[in-house]
Design an enzyme around this catalytic site. Structure first.
Site, PDB file in Angstrom:
ATOM      1  CB  CYS A 287      -0.149 -12.031  -1.329  1.00 20.00           C
ATOM      2  SG  CYS A 287      -0.516 -11.929   0.425  1.00 20.00           S
TER       3      CYS A 287
ATOM      4  CG  HIS B 156      -4.474 -15.462  -2.309  1.00 18.32           C
ATOM      5  ND1 HIS B 156      -3.350 -15.453  -3.124  1.00 18.32           N
ATOM      6  CD2 HIS B 156      -4.276 -14.455  -1.408  1.00 18.32           C
ATOM      7  CE1 HIS B 156      -2.534 -14.493  -2.720  1.00 18.32           C
ATOM      8  NE2 HIS B 156      -3.074 -13.880  -1.678  1.00 18.32           N
TER       9      HIS B 156
ATOM     10  CB  CYS C 154      -3.456  -6.409  -1.268  1.00 14.11           C
ATOM     11  SG  CYS C 154      -4.445  -7.842  -0.804  1.00 14.11           S
TER      12      CYS C 154
END
EC number: 2.3.1.16
Length: 391
Positions: free
Chosen positions: A95, A347, A377
């Site tokens: 991520c 995302h 995160c």
């Protein structure tokens, strides 16, 4: 390499609109197209920059297979018609990939190995699903709970540990959509979105210039009707309080402060501090807390000094504990995710780090802020953070 580190600055930052992964505007647009379009777009906005002077392109992408495989950074640069002498590398910190790309490019410039870098990232979650080809080593289960590879369950765990209620999560998610919708209507995303060609529902081509993932009709009442999706029996995390699935790319043009001044380019932000940190994979969503603490320490600043904060909304159950432990819960409406976040915008894994940094810089300018923080995160227990300073 030089003995002295140099100031690294962002002269421009840009992103595509966020396309809906299921049947959205980018369903016939490849990840390389989104990336190449941005690479060309950010250089077109900065004609003072000679593309041949770019040392390297750092491009984040998580699922490096199919159209995103075989070094998509280089493929996109070639597709964009950039000079063949420019290097390009695809970066993967899950991520945090495009924020890692920013850190890598920043370090290259700091040490004198580069003057100008183009950084960014992409993820087409409609074409290459998040779980495509994932094959964890069975031996990892000796050290890591199997469920730690299931992001929704880690959010459930973190939410439980911090006593985050279902109602708090629904309120946070509704806020994200409301703020993102307001930002769209008020034109607050205009300077950061590069209109991008997509396909309408009837198949005709059109220029998408807004995030089609936002659901303006979202309410706390509507969200409260959704069933928990990861732990149906005892859970609180729903699809509505999780980041949306979307397709998108983001880019930033960075260089040494001396080079920016030499070219007469406006310095939009300086990179003031950077950090990554590991945490327990079972609560991977907690990573922003130790990463932010490290980055602030390196910048010689405190969380109170941050005027604007972008905290990536992987899940409401994950964002709220981080905001709580970073001391941000009391200042959410003044400082945190003022234009909504990933719950509304999605995302796209490899894109998000540079995306939230781009949104942050635009918010800092709108508020005439001095310092800003972007943090997120990372699956399997990491966090990444960047502190920006406006000149």
């Amino acid at each position: 390499m030089t003995n002295q580190t140099r100031n690294v600055v962002v002269v421009d930052c840009l992103r595509t609109p966020m396309g809906r992964s299921k049947g959205g505007a980018f369903r016939h647009t490849r990840a390389e197209d989104l990336s190449a379009h941005l690479m060309k777009g950010i250089l077109a906005r900065n004609p003072q920059v000679n593309p041949s002077e770019i040392e390297d392109i750092y491009w984040g992408c998580v699922q490096q297979t199919l159209e995103q495989g075989f070094n998509i950074a280089r493929n996109a640069a070639l597709l964009a018609g950039l000079p063949i002498e420019i290097g390009a590398v695809t970066v993967n910190r899950l991520c945090g990939s495009s924020m890692q790309a920013l850190h890598d490019g920043t370090r290259a410039i700091m040490t004198g190995d580069a003057e100008i870098c183009l950084i960014g990232g992409v993820e087409h979650m409609g074409h290459v699903p998040m779980n495509h080809g994932v094959d964890f080593h069975p031996g990892m289960s000796k050290n890591v709970a199997k469920a730690a590879g299931m992001m929704g369950l880690t959010a459930e765990m973190l939410g439980k540990l911090h006593g985050i209620s279902r109602e708090q999560q629904d309120e946070f998610a509704a806020r994200s959509h409301a703020r993102a919708h307001a930002a769209t209507l008020e034109g607050r995303f205009k300077n950061e979105i590069l209109p991008t060609e997509g396909h309408a529902a009837d198949g005709t081509l059109f220029q998408l210039d807004y995030d089609e993932v936002i659901r303006p009709e979202t309410t706390v009442e509507g969200l409260s009707q959704l069933r928990p999706v990861f732990d149906p029996a005892n859970g609180t995390v729903t699809a509505g309080t999780s980041s949306a699935l979307s397709d998108g790319a983001s880019a930033m043009l960075i260089m040494s402060e001396e080079k920016a001044n030499e070219l007469g380019l406006k310095i939009r932000a300086r990179i003031k501090g950077m950090a990554i940190a590991g945490c327990d994979p079972s609560i991977m969503g907690y990573g922003p807390v130790p990463a932010t603490q490290k980055a602030l320490k390196r910048a010689g600043l405190a969380i109170e000094d941050m005027d604007v904060v972008e905290l990536n909304e992987a899940f409401a159950a994950q964002s709220l504990p981080c905001a709580k432990d970073l001391g941000l819960l009391e200042v959410m409406d003044e400082k945190v995710n003022l234009n909504g976040g990933a719950i509304a915008l999605g995302h796209p894994l490899g894109c998000s780090g540079a995306r939230i940094s781009t949104t942050l810089i635009n918010l800092m300018e709108a508020k005439d802020a001095k310092y800003g923080l972007a943090t997120m995160c990372i699956g399997l227990g990491q966090g990444i953070a960047t502190v920006f300073e406006r000149p």
